[in-house]
Design an enzyme around this catalytic site. Structure first.
Site, PDB file in Angstrom:
ATOM      1  N   CYS A  81      18.782  68.152   8.270  1.00  8.93           N
ATOM      2  CA  CYS A  81      19.247  66.766   8.215  1.00  8.93           C
ATOM      3  C   CYS A  81      18.103  65.888   8.708  1.00  8.93           C
ATOM      4  CB  CYS A  81      20.546  66.560   9.007  1.00  8.93           C
ATOM      5  SG  CYS A  81      20.417  66.762  10.796  1.00  8.93           S
ATOM      6  N   ASN A 105      18.150  66.431  13.234  1.00  6.45           N
ATOM      7  CA  ASN A 105      18.486  67.770  13.724  1.00  6.45           C
ATOM      8  C   ASN A 105      19.285  67.738  15.026  1.00  6.45           C
ATOM      9  OD1 ASN A 105      16.748  70.770  14.810  1.00  6.45           O
ATOM     10  ND2 ASN A 105      18.515  70.649  13.483  1.00  6.45           N
ATOM     11  N   CYS A 133      22.904  66.415  14.689  1.00  7.82           N
ATOM     12  CA  CYS A 133      24.315  66.317  14.306  1.00  7.82           C
ATOM     13  C   CYS A 133      24.680  67.321  13.212  1.00  7.82           C
ATOM     14  CB  CYS A 133      24.665  64.899  13.848  1.00  7.82           C
ATOM     15  SG  CYS A 133      24.528  63.638  15.131  1.00  7.82           S
ATOM     16  N   ARG A 134      24.299  67.017  11.993  1.00  6.31           N
ATOM     17  CA  ARG A 134      24.755  67.808  10.850  1.00  6.31           C
ATOM     18  C   ARG A 134      24.121  69.191  10.754  1.00  6.31           C
ATOM     19  NH1 ARG A 134      23.363  63.503   6.395  1.00  6.31           N
ATOM     20  NH2 ARG A 134      21.671  63.199   7.882  1.00  6.31           N
ATOM     21  N   SER A 135      22.797  69.262  10.819  1.00  6.95           N
ATOM     22  CA  SER A 135      22.160  70.572  10.634  1.00  6.95           C
ATOM     23  C   SER A 135      22.432  71.546  11.787  1.00  6.95           C
ATOM     24  CB  SER A 135      20.669  70.441  10.330  1.00  6.95           C
ATOM     25  OG  SER A 135      19.972  69.757  11.324  1.00  6.95           O
ATOM     26  N   ASP A 143      26.192  61.297   7.563  1.00  2.95           N
ATOM     27  CA  ASP A 143      25.650  61.280   8.918  1.00  2.95           C
ATOM     28  C   ASP A 143      26.668  60.609   9.844  1.00  2.95           C
ATOM     29  OD1 ASP A 143      24.213  61.103  11.262  1.00  2.95           O
ATOM     30  OD2 ASP A 143      22.411  60.293  10.313  1.00  2.95           O
TER      31      ASP A 143
END
Length: 166
Positions: free
Chosen positions: A13, A16, A18-20, A131
């Site tokens: 993301c 690095n 939140c999402r990934s 995001d």
């Protein structure tokens, strides 16, 4: 494929945090539950170096922990040039990061770069993981829902296409 070679998966993301790392924690958990953690390496990174060395966002950690996923030991890092050679799957959370990865990748490795949600069995292949950083807790719940579903699809894909490890 060499039977001793691990499959390496990188989730990407922007920062690095939140999402990934959520995808990293969820997929790592599924891989361990499937008993193939000795054959699949999982990592995450960001296209931007905003948060290098930082743990995942506390909201992402709390949301994940409520469902049994631990990511407190993960630390943000930026995508490195050697990642394009090292990883077999480089999975972007959205089209912007997909484009950045494609621009940075040596030509011979661009086939490894995909949108993560293409592994979802319930969403269109071009759906992006939004995001959640500037939103409320519901955004982190949505991200976790999407990541869980696509992670199941990715594991199913690997079972079908990498039979030598299952």
């Amino acid at each position: 494929m060499n039977e001793n070679k691990k499959i390496k998966v990188l989730f990407v993301c922007m920062g690095n945090i939140c999402r990934s790392p959520t995808a990293d924690a969820v997929f790592r958990h599924l891989v361990k539950e499937a008993g193939v953690d000795h054959m699949i390496d999982v990592d995450s990174a960001g296209t931007h170096a905003y948060h290098i060395g930082d743990p995942p966002d506390h909201r992402a950690q709390n949301t994940a922990l409520q469902r049994g996923y631990k990511m407190h030991d993960l630390r943000a890092r930026a995508v490195q040039p050697n990642d394009f050679e090292e990883f077999d799957y480089i999975l972007a959370m959205d089209k912007e990061n997909l484009s950045l990865l494609q621009q940075r990748s040596p030509q011979q490795h661009t086939n490894k770069i995909q949108l993560f949600m293409q592994y979802s069995t319930q969403a269109d292949a071009d759906v992006e993981v939004p995001d959640p950083y500037f939103g409320g807790n519901q955004g982190f719940e949505l991200v976790l829902d999407m990541v869980e579903e696509a992670s199941q699809g990715l594991l199913a894909h690997l079972r079908t296409n990498k039979k030598e490890i299952f």
